[in-house]
Design a protein around this motif. Structure first.
Motif, short mmCIF file in Angstrom:
data_model
loop_
_atom_site.label_atom_id
_atom_site.label_comp_id
_atom_site.label_asym_id
_atom_site.label_seq_id
_atom_site.Cartn_x
_atom_site.Cartn_y
_atom_site.Cartn_z
N UNK A 50 0.82 -1.22 0.00
CA UNK A 50 0.00 0.00 0.00
C UNK A 50 0.85 1.27 0.00
N UNK A 51 0.43 2.22 -0.81
CA UNK A 51 0.97 3.57 -0.70
C UNK A 51 -0.10 4.39 -0.01
N UNK A 52 0.33 5.44 0.70
CA UNK A 52 -0.61 6.22 1.49
C UNK A 52 -0.39 7.71 1.28
N UNK A 53 -1.48 8.46 1.51
CA UNK A 53 -1.40 9.93 1.51
C UNK A 53 -2.08 10.41 2.78
N UNK A 54 -1.34 11.14 3.61
CA UNK A 54 -1.84 11.72 4.85
C UNK A 54 -2.14 13.19 4.60
N UNK A 55 -3.36 13.64 4.96
CA UNK A 55 -3.77 15.03 4.77
C UNK A 55 -4.35 15.56 6.07
N UNK A 56 -3.73 16.61 6.60
CA UNK A 56 -4.09 17.14 7.92
C UNK A 56 -5.30 18.06 7.82
N UNK A 57 -6.31 17.79 8.68
CA UNK A 57 -7.50 18.63 8.77
C UNK A 57 -7.38 19.66 9.89
N UNK A 58 -6.90 19.21 11.06
CA UNK A 58 -6.69 20.12 12.19
C UNK A 58 -5.59 19.55 13.08
N UNK A 59 -4.96 20.43 13.84
CA UNK A 59 -3.83 20.02 14.66
C UNK A 59 -2.55 20.01 13.84
N UNK A 60 -1.50 19.48 14.46
CA UNK A 60 -0.19 19.41 13.80
C UNK A 60 0.32 17.99 13.92
N UNK A 61 0.69 17.40 12.80
CA UNK A 61 1.25 16.04 12.78
C UNK A 61 2.75 16.11 12.65
#
Length: 113
Positions: A50-61
């Motif tokens: 699997x390849x993944x894409x992380x997209x932040x909605x709120x907060x800080x990763x």
């Protein structure tokens, strides 16, 4: 077909008090909204296929990808190719909410490192 949200989709928990909601769960695609409380993190791992894409909605990763650390703010994202070690953390005082998209779906494809 109907619009989806965290109130009408499958919910699960993971790690230390983290939540996930399957917004899309098909044979070829997974889209999950996740909520990570302050101080929580996932274990370092990679996905065989699997390849993944992380997209932040709120907060800080804070996400480490293949040995390099990135700080992602709302409306920012990062692509993690298959077979690339990574670990997501919430080092901040507010909840972290993000979308992770995986193709093919990553459940059952995780290898701990």
């Amino acid at each position: 077909m109907k619009p989806v949200n965290t109130e009408n989709t499958e919910h699960y928990t993971w790690g230390d008090n983290c939540d996930g909601w399957h917004l899309v769960k098909s044979a070829n695609l997974s889209v999950i909204q996740e909520l990570v409380p302050p101080g929580c993190k996932e274990v370092r791992h990679y996905h065989e296929h699997s390849e993944q894409f992380f997209f932040i909605l709120s907060g800080i990763a804070t996400i480490e990808v293949d040995g390099k650390e990135y700080k992602l703010h709302p409306q920012q994202g990062i692509h993690v190719p298959a077979q690339t070690p990574h670990q997501l953390k919430n080092k901040h005082e507010e909840h972290l909410c993000f979308i992770v998209t995986s193709t093919p779906p990553s459940h059952g494809d995780r290898v701990l490192v």
